[in-house]
Design an enzyme around this catalytic site. Structure first.
Site, PDB file in Angstrom:
ATOM      1  N   THR A   1       0.251   8.160   2.488  1.00  0.00           N
ATOM      2  CA  THR A   1      -1.405   8.366   2.441  1.00  0.00           C
ATOM      3  C   THR A   1      -2.029   8.083   3.304  1.00  0.00           C
ATOM      4  O   THR A   1      -3.006   8.851   3.020  1.00  0.00           O
ATOM      5  CB  THR A   1      -2.015   6.674   1.426  1.00  0.00           C
ATOM      6  OG1 THR A   1      -0.467   6.791  -0.053  1.00  0.00           O
ATOM      7  CG2 THR A   1      -3.196   6.378   0.769  1.00  0.00           C
TER       8      THR A   1
ATOM      9  N   SER B   1       6.401   8.177   0.930  1.00  0.00           N
ATOM     10  CA  SER B   1       8.071   7.229   1.836  1.00  0.00           C
ATOM     11  C   SER B   1       8.805   6.902   0.701  1.00  0.00           C
ATOM     12  O   SER B   1      10.029   6.398   0.983  1.00  0.00           O
ATOM     13  CB  SER B   1       7.069   6.072   1.966  1.00  0.00           C
ATOM     14  OG  SER B   1       6.639   4.476   0.905  1.00  0.00           O
TER      15      SER B   1
ATOM     16  N   THR C   1       2.922   3.108   2.373  1.00  0.00           N
ATOM     17  CA  THR C   1       2.734   2.111   1.658  1.00  0.00           C
ATOM     18  C   THR C   1       4.232   1.367   1.019  1.00  0.00           C
ATOM     19  O   THR C   1       4.389   0.725   1.373  1.00  0.00           O
ATOM     20  CB  THR C   1       1.713   1.380   1.513  1.00  0.00           C
ATOM     21  OG1 THR C   1       1.632   1.949  -0.340  1.00  0.00           O
ATOM     22  CG2 THR C   1       0.979   1.446   2.530  1.00  0.00           C
ATOM     23  N   ASP C   2       4.631   2.769   0.185  1.00  0.00           N
ATOM     24  CA  ASP C   2       5.594   2.071  -0.564  1.00  0.00           C
ATOM     25  C   ASP C   2       6.828   1.534  -0.053  1.00  0.00           C
ATOM     26  O   ASP C   2       7.338   0.694  -0.483  1.00  0.00           O
ATOM     27  CB  ASP C   2       5.980   3.232  -1.433  1.00  0.00           C
ATOM     28  CG  ASP C   2       4.874   3.158  -2.593  1.00  0.00           C
ATOM     29  OD1 ASP C   2       3.484   2.550  -2.672  1.00  0.00           O
ATOM     30  OD2 ASP C   2       4.348   4.317  -3.071  1.00  0.00           O
TER      31      ASP C   2
END
Ligand code: DAS
Length: 348
Positions: free
Chosen positions: A29, A76, A109-110
């Site tokens: 992101t 990710s 971030t995931d």
């Protein structure tokens, strides 16, 4: 004229004195774009290249001599073991050949916490590595990416960050790669280590640490310089009516280890007694972790019998970090000696 030359020389001298920091971009992101500046959903992630990320924060050049590397440009959720092995080797190479004194890795971030953990247990040098991400795409009002990158460069170029391994930094916080996890699907304040807390915060560009450099308790190191692949380890999820035969499916699909994100403190329904059969027949170690999101899983559980095999438990590691550690342990030692494998996870 002379004064201009002198000032220019002074500027060049000070810029040349700044530490070298390499920003390795992987996607996410933080590199995402959306047509509307007021929308933070349904954007396209992994669109901006590393140069665009750096150009958006020219202030980083006051902190360090910046070099950008485009490693990948993926969400990710598409990160995988083979990319992580390459990324870890790249970090070690850049530090050991002197091209960088600190590393920043931009990431989605995931799975940020998984990559950070993998890198932390496969990196054994003193230079700081700062993993950074964003919850809002680059086009959003109040996009969090640029300031997060600024702080990540400040961290990677700070002497106080030396000997702290791989850290995660977002939203003014500095977190441990071992303990920090994503806790919220939406908020910029999503990364936390509920039990262990943060390592520090920022005062503008200055990292403010709460502790002297420390190693997470029993944190291991794995030399992956000659490793090109790792054994497959699956995670199964514990819930009411959970189906133990999924263990068998996993093993048939090639899993060499299984982590179960159990309910509570690693509990499993008695219908999972079958687990003993699958383990004893296949030799594939099965580990209890917890889906609760914090604290450790206590050793032992006598409501189920595993014959000659004792349960493995993930100690302080959440299921996704336990999976990575189990991959690395199985790769180096195999799974036949369960007490040896367990030692890597024991919380005390
Ligand atoms: N697309 C997700 C990722 O790459 C979300 C994010 O970066 O926040 O992990």
């Amino acid at each position: 004229m002379k004064l201009t030359i002198l000032l220019f020389a002074a500027f060049c001298a000070s810029a040349a004195d700044l530490p070298h920091v390499t920003i390795i971009a992987t996607g996410g992101t933080i590199a995402g774009v959306q047509k509307s500046s007021t929308s933070t959903t349904n954007y396209k992630d992994s669109e901006l290249a590393v140069d665009a990320l750096i150009d958006a924060v020219p202030e980083v050049k006051d902190l360090a001599q910046i070099n950008g590397v485009q490693f990948s440009n993926i969400g990710s959720e598409n990160m995988n073991t083979s990319l992580l092995l390459r990324l870890s080797k790249l970090v070690t190479t850049l530090i050991s050949n002197g091209s960088a004194e600190g590393i920043v890795i931009t990431h989605g971030t995931d799975t940020l916490e998984e990559s950070a953990f993998f890198l932390d247990v496969t990196y054994d040098m003193s230079a700081p590595v700062a993993m950074v991400a964003a919850m809002r795409p680059s086009t959003a009002l109040s996009a969090d990416g640029p300031f997060n990158i600024y702080e990540a460069v400040a961290l990677a170029s700070s002497k106080t960050a030396i000997n702290r391994g791989v850290m995660m930094t977002l939203n003014d916080r500095i977190g441990s790669a071992v303990y920090t996890t994503k806790t919220n699907t939406r908020s910029v304040d999503t990364f936390k280590a509920v039990e262990q807390g943060y390592l520090g915060v920022f005062n503008d560009k200055t990292p403010v640490f709460y502790y002297y450099p420390a190693r997470a308790y029993k944190k291991p190191f794995f030399d992956i310089s000659g490793v090109d692949s790792l054994p497959k380890v699956d995670i199964l999820y514990g819930h009411i009516d959970s189906d133990v035969t999924l263990v068998n499916n996993s093993i048939s699909n090639g899993a060499k280890g299984i982590v179960v994100a159990c309910t509570g403190d690693g509990s499993l329904p008695t219908t999972w007694k079958e687990i003993a059969k699958y383990w004893t027949e296949s030799g594939v170690p099965i580990m209890r972790s917890s889906r609760t999101g914090s604290s450790y899983v206590a050793p032992g559980k006598d409501n189920l019998t595993l014959g000659e095999y004792s349960y493995l438990n993930s100690g302080n590691y959440n299921p996704q970090k336990a999976r990575i550690l189990l991959q690395l342990v199985l790769n180096e030692f195999g799974g036949s000696n369960s007490s040896l494998v367990q030692k890597f996870f024991d919380p005390y």
